[in-house]
Design a protein around this motif. Structure first.
Motif, PDB file in Angstrom:
ATOM      1  N   GLN A  14       0.817  -1.201   0.000  1.00 52.00           N
ATOM      2  CA  GLN A  14       0.000   0.000   0.000  1.00 52.00           C
ATOM      3  C   GLN A  14       0.859   1.261   0.000  1.00 52.00           C
ATOM      4  O   GLN A  14       2.030   1.238   0.385  1.00 52.00           O
ATOM      5  CB  GLN A  14      -0.931   0.005   1.218  1.00 52.00           C
ATOM      6  CG  GLN A  14      -1.751  -1.275   1.379  1.00 52.00           C
ATOM      7  CD  GLN A  14      -2.531  -1.644   0.138  1.00 52.00           C
ATOM      8  OE1 GLN A  14      -3.226  -0.811  -0.450  1.00 52.00           O
ATOM      9  NE2 GLN A  14      -2.436  -2.915  -0.268  1.00 52.00           N
ATOM     10  N   HIS A  28      -9.371  -3.229  -1.773  1.00 52.76           N
ATOM     11  CA  HIS A  28      -8.788  -2.141  -0.989  1.00 52.76           C
ATOM     12  C   HIS A  28      -8.878  -2.335   0.524  1.00 52.76           C
ATOM     13  O   HIS A  28      -8.429  -1.467   1.280  1.00 52.76           O
ATOM     14  CB  HIS A  28      -9.443  -0.801  -1.360  1.00 52.76           C
ATOM     15  CG  HIS A  28     -10.868  -0.669  -0.913  1.00 52.76           C
ATOM     16  ND1 HIS A  28     -11.915  -1.248  -1.583  1.00 52.76           N
ATOM     17  CD2 HIS A  28     -11.419  -0.024   0.136  1.00 52.76           C
ATOM     18  CE1 HIS A  28     -13.055  -0.949  -0.971  1.00 52.76           C
ATOM     19  NE2 HIS A  28     -12.782  -0.218   0.085  1.00 52.76           N
ATOM     20  N   ARG A  39     -13.588   3.759  -0.369  1.00 53.43           N
ATOM     21  CA  ARG A  39     -12.543   3.113  -1.159  1.00 53.43           C
ATOM     22  C   ARG A  39     -11.134   3.509  -0.706  1.00 53.43           C
ATOM     23  O   ARG A  39     -10.182   3.486  -1.471  1.00 53.43           O
ATOM     24  CB  ARG A  39     -12.710   3.391  -2.667  1.00 53.43           C
ATOM     25  CG  ARG A  39     -14.007   2.823  -3.226  1.00 53.43           C
ATOM     26  CD  ARG A  39     -13.936   2.641  -4.725  1.00 53.43           C
ATOM     27  NE  ARG A  39     -12.899   1.699  -5.121  1.00 53.43           N
ATOM     28  CZ  ARG A  39     -12.998   0.376  -5.054  1.00 53.43           C
ATOM     29  NH1 ARG A  39     -14.104  -0.186  -4.589  1.00 53.43           N
ATOM     30  NH2 ARG A  39     -11.990  -0.398  -5.438  1.00 53.43           N
ATOM     31  N   ARG A  40     -11.021   3.874   0.536  1.00 54.99           N
ATOM     32  CA  ARG A  40      -9.714   4.125   1.137  1.00 54.99           C
ATOM     33  C   ARG A  40      -9.203   2.802   1.690  1.00 54.99           C
ATOM     34  O   ARG A  40      -9.951   2.056   2.320  1.00 54.99           O
ATOM     35  CB  ARG A  40      -9.832   5.151   2.264  1.00 54.99           C
ATOM     36  CG  ARG A  40      -8.501   5.484   2.927  1.00 54.99           C
ATOM     37  CD  ARG A  40      -8.694   6.365   4.163  1.00 54.99           C
ATOM     38  NE  ARG A  40      -7.402   6.699   4.746  1.00 54.99           N
ATOM     39  CZ  ARG A  40      -6.743   7.826   4.533  1.00 54.99           C
ATOM     40  NH1 ARG A  40      -7.271   8.749   3.748  1.00 54.99           N
ATOM     41  NH2 ARG A  40      -5.557   8.060   5.094  1.00 54.99           N
ATOM     42  N   PRO A  41      -7.927   2.469   1.487  1.00 59.02           N
ATOM     43  CA  PRO A  41      -7.409   1.209   2.016  1.00 59.02           C
ATOM     44  C   PRO A  41      -7.613   1.116   3.533  1.00 59.02           C
ATOM     45  O   PRO A  41      -7.431   2.099   4.260  1.00 59.02           O
ATOM     46  CB  PRO A  41      -5.919   1.258   1.662  1.00 59.02           C
ATOM     47  CG  PRO A  41      -5.833   2.183   0.493  1.00 59.02           C
ATOM     48  CD  PRO A  41      -6.892   3.213   0.724  1.00 59.02           C
TER      49      PRO A  41
END
Length: 449
Positions: free
Chosen positions: A270, A329, A303-305
């Motif tokens: 990431q 994700h 959609r943020r890791p």
């Protein structure tokens, strides 16, 4: 008898992960300083941690019968009954046997250190003629709040049974401490009868704590920028050693669950600072299926890791097929090596329940916090994180806008990063570590007098 001959020291943690971990770290520190720590836990804890302790660490682990039903997961009240009714005679017999064995070898028991939530052991130590010290695994402000119970009753803030007389009235113990609401009091959990029972637990703990000469606290000097706020008897020494405990990492901390190490490999892939770590600890009750679902949908939409520590009992709130749908994700794990996750450069912030160990680890790893306290001391910890130290923000729910706004506030404000850096230096810098070592040395020297 000199301290060198009385090298054995008994440690009694409260039987929960967040209490056993710092007690094992304290045991490691004491071992490194020439003492022989013996950690005594109920059977259901001993079975989990003893295989993880390396004999070379110099720590001996013993178990006592707890009388708990092996088929039923213990809760606060079943553990309390076991501590007050089942464990004291078992510990007393074991302690007297250890005293006899030590005397035959020309040694002795230097001290018994009891987690104050396991204050039942203080009475056992007194009956056996062994010196006792208290260990407070949380910030000292929480202890001051408990110690203020007589004052809160006397001034009419709470009733004799711990119930707030005015649920909307703010509570402030001093001008240097954050303002609390009555709902922030750590015994106000569950039904009315449960709250009253918890309040009795705390008042009993306070009465036993008053008899102790030493109180070792898992915190740091000037946590509240004022030493005048310490509410302890003149005879009791309050010794902050938190920075040493958090740095005693060479020992296994006896995790109750198996860590999913694959999440570290995933983090390696990431972008730096992009991942939100989500964990609500090991002890609190689930936040509820509806809240789990709301948070799950928000994390999916953002959609943020993310890495989300979510035990099997919590997963019922996840939408069907959720784990697969966010696989691009997000990672959901049953348990994670938290310190290693927080230390990873890919992690940018931490959505937390504000447990004290988690708070200290976040500061150690310089990660800003999104705060969602659930129970006990977490509300007070949150007040310090948000209002006193200003290294995080509190969210009231898990809607997408609130979560996204919180992330932006803690990750894009350079002042937050600067304040965390300052707090880190206070805890783990040369001065903070030196003060903590001086405090621990004072305690050990006093044992020899």
């Amino acid at each position: 008898m000199t301290l060198m001959k009385k090298r054995t020291i008994i440690l009694i943690p409260y039987p929960a992960q967040g209490h056993v971990t710092p007690m094992l770290r304290l045991a490691s520190l004491l071992s490194n300083l020439g003492l022989r720590p013996v950690v005594i836990t109920p059977e259901f804890i001993h079975r989990r941690i003893s295989p993880q302790i390396n004999p070379e660490d110099g720590i001996r682990c013993l178990s006592i019968t707890d009388g708990l039903d092996a088929e039923t997961p213990p809760d606060f009240f079943s553990i309390e009954r076991a501590m007050e009714e089942n464990m004291p005679p078992i510990l007393e017999a074991l302690l007297r046997k250890m005293i006899d064995e030590e005397e035959e070898e020309g040694g002795g028991i230097a001290c018994l250190v009891a987690d104050l939530l396991a204050s039942w052991a203080v009475d056992v130590a007194r009956r056996c003629g062994v010196a006792a010290a208290g260990f407070w695994p949380a910030m000292h402000a929480t202890y001051r709040l408990i110690a203020a119970i007589p004052h809160l009753i006397r001034t009419g803030v709470i009733s004799e049974s711990g119930c707030p007389r005015n649920p909307s009235a703010p509570i402030c113990l001093s001008s240097n401490e954050p303002i609390l609401t009555p709902n922030d009091l750590p015994w106000l959990i569950g039904s009315s009868s449960a709250r009253i029972s918890r309040f009795k637990f705390w008042t009993r703990t306070l009465q036993r704590a008053k008899t102790l000469r030493w109180l070792l606290t898992n915190t740091f000097p000037d946590e509240c920028q004022s030493r005048k706020m310490t509410r302890c008897s003149n005879a009791q020494q309050v010794l902050e050693i938190g920075s040493l405990i958090m740095q005693a990492l060479e020992i296994s901390t006896g995790s109750f669950w198996e860590n999913d190490l694959t999440c570290l490999d995933w983090l390696d892939k990431q972008t730096m600072g992009s991942v939100m770590y989500v964990s609500f600890g090991s002890w609190v009750s689930p936040i509820g299926e509806a809240k789990v679902k709301t948070l799950a949908l928000s994390l999916q939409a953002l959609r943020r890791p993310f890495i989300w520590v979510l035990g099997p009992t919590w997963r019922r709130g996840l939408p069907d097929g959720y784990v697969k749908s966010v696989a691009g994700h997000g990672r959901i794990v049953s348990w994670a090596p938290q310190l290693e996750v927080l230390q990873h450069p890919s992690v940018g912030c931490y959505l937390t329940h504000c447990g004290w160990n988690s708070t200290m680890e976040a500061i150690q790893c310089k990660k800003p916090l999104l705060c969602y306290p659930i129970a006990g001391d977490q509300f007070l910890n949150c007040a310090y994180i948000v209002n006193t130290w200003r290294i995080g923000v509190k969210i009231e729910g898990f809607g997408i806008e609130e979560v996204e706004d919180g992330i932006i506030k803690v990750t894009e404000d350079e002042q937050v990063s600067w304040r965390i850096e300052r707090l880190y230096e206070n805890l783990y810098g040369k001065e903070g570590s030196s003060k903590a070592m001086a405090n621990l040395s004072t305690f050990i020297q006093d044992l020899g007098k």
